[in-house]
Design a protein around this motif. Structure first.
Motif, short mmCIF file in Angstrom:
data_model
loop_
_atom_site.label_atom_id
_atom_site.label_comp_id
_atom_site.label_asym_id
_atom_site.label_seq_id
_atom_site.Cartn_x
_atom_site.Cartn_y
_atom_site.Cartn_z
N ARG A 87 0.83 -1.20 0.00
CA ARG A 87 0.00 0.00 0.00
C ARG A 87 0.87 1.25 0.00
O ARG A 87 2.02 1.22 0.43
CB ARG A 87 -0.90 0.01 1.23
CG ARG A 87 -1.92 -1.10 1.26
CD ARG A 87 -2.53 -1.23 2.64
NE ARG A 87 -3.14 0.02 3.07
CZ ARG A 87 -3.40 0.31 4.35
NH1 ARG A 87 -3.07 -0.53 5.29
NH2 ARG A 87 -3.98 1.43 4.66
N PRO A 88 0.33 2.39 -0.43
CA PRO A 88 1.07 3.65 -0.34
C PRO A 88 1.40 3.97 1.12
O PRO A 88 0.67 3.58 2.04
CB PRO A 88 0.09 4.68 -0.91
CG PRO A 88 -0.86 3.90 -1.74
CD PRO A 88 -0.99 2.56 -1.07
N THR A 89 2.49 4.69 1.34
CA THR A 89 2.93 4.98 2.70
C THR A 89 2.37 6.30 3.22
O THR A 89 2.74 6.73 4.31
CB THR A 89 4.47 5.05 2.76
OG1 THR A 89 4.92 6.05 1.83
CG2 THR A 89 5.08 3.72 2.39
N THR A 90 1.49 6.97 2.47
CA THR A 90 0.93 8.24 2.92
C THR A 90 0.05 8.03 4.15
O THR A 90 -0.83 7.19 4.16
CB THR A 90 0.09 8.87 1.79
OG1 THR A 90 0.89 8.94 0.63
CG2 THR A 90 -0.37 10.27 2.18
N ASN A 91 0.30 8.81 5.19
CA ASN A 91 -0.50 8.78 6.42
C ASN A 91 -0.71 7.38 6.97
O ASN A 91 -1.85 6.93 7.15
CB ASN A 91 -1.87 9.44 6.18
CG ASN A 91 -1.74 10.90 5.78
OD1 ASN A 91 -0.86 11.60 6.30
ND2 ASN A 91 -2.59 11.36 4.89
N PRO A 92 0.34 6.62 7.22
CA PRO A 92 0.15 5.28 7.77
C PRO A 92 -0.37 5.34 9.20
O PRO A 92 -0.09 6.28 9.94
CB PRO A 92 1.56 4.68 7.71
CG PRO A 92 2.47 5.88 7.81
CD PRO A 92 1.76 6.98 7.10
N GLY A 93 -1.12 4.32 9.59
CA GLY A 93 -1.60 4.24 10.96
C GLY A 93 -0.60 3.52 11.85
O GLY A 93 0.44 3.05 11.41
N SER A 94 -0.93 3.45 13.14
CA SER A 94 0.00 2.85 14.10
C SER A 94 0.24 1.37 13.78
O SER A 94 1.38 0.89 13.88
CB SER A 94 -0.55 3.01 15.52
OG SER A 94 -1.84 2.46 15.63
N TYR A 95 -0.80 0.65 13.38
CA TYR A 95 -0.63 -0.77 13.05
C TYR A 95 0.24 -0.92 11.80
O TYR A 95 1.13 -1.77 11.75
CB TYR A 95 -1.99 -1.43 12.84
CG TYR A 95 -1.89 -2.90 12.49
CD1 TYR A 95 -1.52 -3.83 13.46
CD2 TYR A 95 -2.15 -3.35 11.21
CE1 TYR A 95 -1.41 -5.18 13.15
CE2 TYR A 95 -2.05 -4.69 10.89
CZ TYR A 95 -1.68 -5.60 11.86
OH TYR A 95 -1.57 -6.93 11.55
N ASP A 96 -0.02 -0.09 10.78
CA ASP A 96 0.80 -0.13 9.58
C ASP A 96 2.27 0.10 9.91
O ASP A 96 3.16 -0.60 9.42
CB ASP A 96 0.35 0.96 8.59
CG ASP A 96 -1.04 0.72 8.04
OD1 ASP A 96 -1.92 0.34 8.84
OD2 ASP A 96 -1.24 0.92 6.84
N LEU A 97 2.53 1.10 10.74
CA LEU A 97 3.91 1.42 11.11
C LEU A 97 4.56 0.24 11.83
O LEU A 97 5.73 -0.09 11.59
CB LEU A 97 3.93 2.66 12.01
CG LEU A 97 3.56 3.98 11.31
CD1 LEU A 97 3.24 5.05 12.34
CD2 LEU A 97 4.69 4.45 10.40
#
Length: 544
Positions: free
Chosen positions: A286-296
């Motif tokens: 997925r694009p890395t724009t505005n990742p959430g805490s779980y994504d990070l």
């Protein structure tokens, strides 16, 4: 009394907390059950607060839909004409709430119109002035409304036996699987039986996932022939329909309960890590724009597994960002502890004392938030010896993690790692062999084989250790040290020198220091050094 009473499932407490903070920032007086006084009766206080509130905000999700408490609070609010609804996942609302307006914030982005409708409805019920159309609503960060863990639905298993009497066995087995998976706090588990029965028709995986608000489905079938039974299992990524894992078990109905336990253990041992690995792949695409805490956190875990200086530093930065978004995100804090320990172990930081302090602070915070989460306890346990230099607290935490979830492959892997660090290769081998049986397919399998090879090496099982190494290309820095000595013990000098060259390339710290960390017993360390002598290396043990 408070203007707004917030009703929610406790699995979404971080989201409820941020929503409460946002509403307070807009001038609302808010109450949720974290404000319960210790000396008051729980039910009595809830009833009083619910009756006194001018508005009741219900945060719907799959867990809330199944919560009798949330449904009861929502029903009282509906009857009193003060119900405001918002949903944070696509799970279908129960009747009659599916016929009442509900703000849709499922995408986690807090789309301005949907959030504004919530605020306007609360303002109307509480007698306050709605904010001007151009005024910022000061909402919580977008990511906190998204789920902070993957969700899995256990679908009703198909009974292919044409024997209605076997339905009790099939239903009982599904119940055992749900109970086993519920031990894993790192993912949300939904028992789909009741929800699917209400649909009235077969659903595709994509339709079922949308209805249940999940990303993964566990499906199965049971076929009986005499006293024999065959059980087929499928773990499916709903969006694509791709199978993440499939298995088949044959058993005997002579001991039904033992068979149900066996199936539940097999499913539970594989599912958590398979789901997490799939999430890492999904997030990476997925694009890395505005990742959430779980994504990070998932991006950080991918980098951590590389176990190199630069990637470890990057993983810590991502985990710091995840904790900044969600200060109670125990998974990110416990993973940061392990990454910081890696930095200290290998000299990959210019300020090891600062890394220790930071790691210990994260450890304490993670334990306060998630004292009953086996994965969090295990991660903190493996980090602590490198952070505070002591083993006692770490072993106690690991014992509790095992008690909470004895069939977790990850927990057994962590326990094996800790036993190696404690100088007990026999106990390490037992944990790691069990880990490999529980979880034979996930990305953690490389860790398992590497650590188990180290345990077997220290138990003088040289040929078996080398054979195990040859089944995986995964290497931790200490792997090259142990592999070099193993080749030396077997007279394979050139291969041993190649392993040493790889270790030197990683800049993983002094050889003697690394040996002392992972071979703490003098006799095991001497075994290691004896294998290095044919390679021209003469090492001395430092005092840690």
């Amino acid at each position: 009394m408070s203007d707004v009473f917030i009703s929610y499932a406790h699995s979404t407490e971080p989201q409820a907390q941020r929503i409460a903070e946002a509403l307070r920032g807009l001038g609302f007086e808010v109450w949720r059950d974290d404000d319960l006084p210790a000396h008051r009766n729980f039910t009595q206080v809830l009833e009083q607060r619910l009756a006194a509130a001018k508005a009741v905000l219900v945060i719907w999700c799959a867990d809330a839909v199944q919560s009798e408490w949330v449904q009861s609070e929502a029903d009282r609010a509906r009857q009193a004409g003060k119900l405001v609804q918002m949903r944070i996942d696509p799970a279908p609302l129960p009747m009659p709430f599916d016929r009442i307006q509900c703000a849709d914030l499922c995408d986690g982005s807090l789309e301005t119109h949907a959030w504004r409708k919530v605020v306007e409805s609360l303002s109307e019920l509480t007698g306050g002035k709605p904010p001007p159309a151009t005024a910022p609503l000061v909402p919580p960060p977008a990511t906190v409304l998204g789920l902070s863990k993957p969700r899995l639905a256990v679908m009703p298993f198909a009974n292919l036996s044409n024997d209605p009497e076997q339905s009790y066995f099939v239903e009982g087995m599904v119940e055992e699987i749900v109970a086993a998976l519920s031990r894993y706090r790192s993912m949300g588990v939904v028992a789909a039986g009741g929800s699917m029965a209400s649909m009235g028709r077969p659903l595709t995986p994509q339709e079922a996932a949308k209805q249940l608000g999940v990303r993964y489905l566990l499906e199965g079938s049971v076929r009986k022939a005499g006293q024999k039974v065959r059980i087929t299992l499928h773990l499916v990524e709903a969006e694509t329909g791709a199978e993440l894992w499939t298995d088949r078990l044959d058993g005997d109905l002579a001991d039904i309960f033992a068979l149900q336990d066996q199936v539940a253990e097999r499913v539970a041992g594989v599912t958590e890590q398979a789901v997490q690995d799939a999430d890492i792949r999904w997030i990476a695409s997925r694009p890395t724009t505005n990742p959430g805490s779980y994504d990070l956190a998932m991006r950080a875990l991918f980098l951590f597994r590389i176990s190199r200086r630069e990637e470890i530093a990057q993983s810590i930065e991502l985990l710091d960002q995840a904790v900044a978004l969600d200060p109670d995100y125990a998974l990110a804090m416990s993973q940061a502890c392990v990454s910081l320990r890696q930095q200290i172990d290998h000299g990959w930081t210019d300020d090891p004392e600062a890394a220790r302090r930071k790691g210990l602070e994260y450890a304490d915070r993670a334990l306060r938030v998630a004292a009953d989460d086996a994965r969090i306890l295990a991660q903190v346990a493996v980090a602590l010896p490198g952070l505070d230099g002591h083993m006692g607290r770490a072993l106690a935490l690991m014992d509790r993690a095992i008690a909470l979830n004895p069939i977790s492959g990850f927990v057994r892997l962590a326990a094996g790692s800790l036993c190696l660090r404690n100088g007990d290769p026999q106990a390490a081998a037992e944990h790691l062999e069990l880990a490999m049986r529980l979880d034979p397919i996930s990305s953690n399998n490389g860790f398992m084989r590497t650590y188990l090879a180290s345990a077997w090496f220290q138990l003088h099982r040289f040929q078996e250790a080398l054979a195990l190494f040859q089944t995986t290309t995964y290497r931790l820095p200490v792997s090259y040290l142990m592999l070099a000595s193993l080749h030396g013990q077997l007279g394979q000098v050139e291969l041993g020198k190649q392993a040493l060259a790889e270790l030197e390339r990683l800049d993983a710290g002094p050889l003697e220091h690394l040996a002392a960390l992972w071979f703490p017993r003098p006799e095991n360390r001497q075994l290691l050094f004896d294998g290095l002598k044919p390679l021209g290396v003469v090492a001395e043990s430092p005092t840690l």
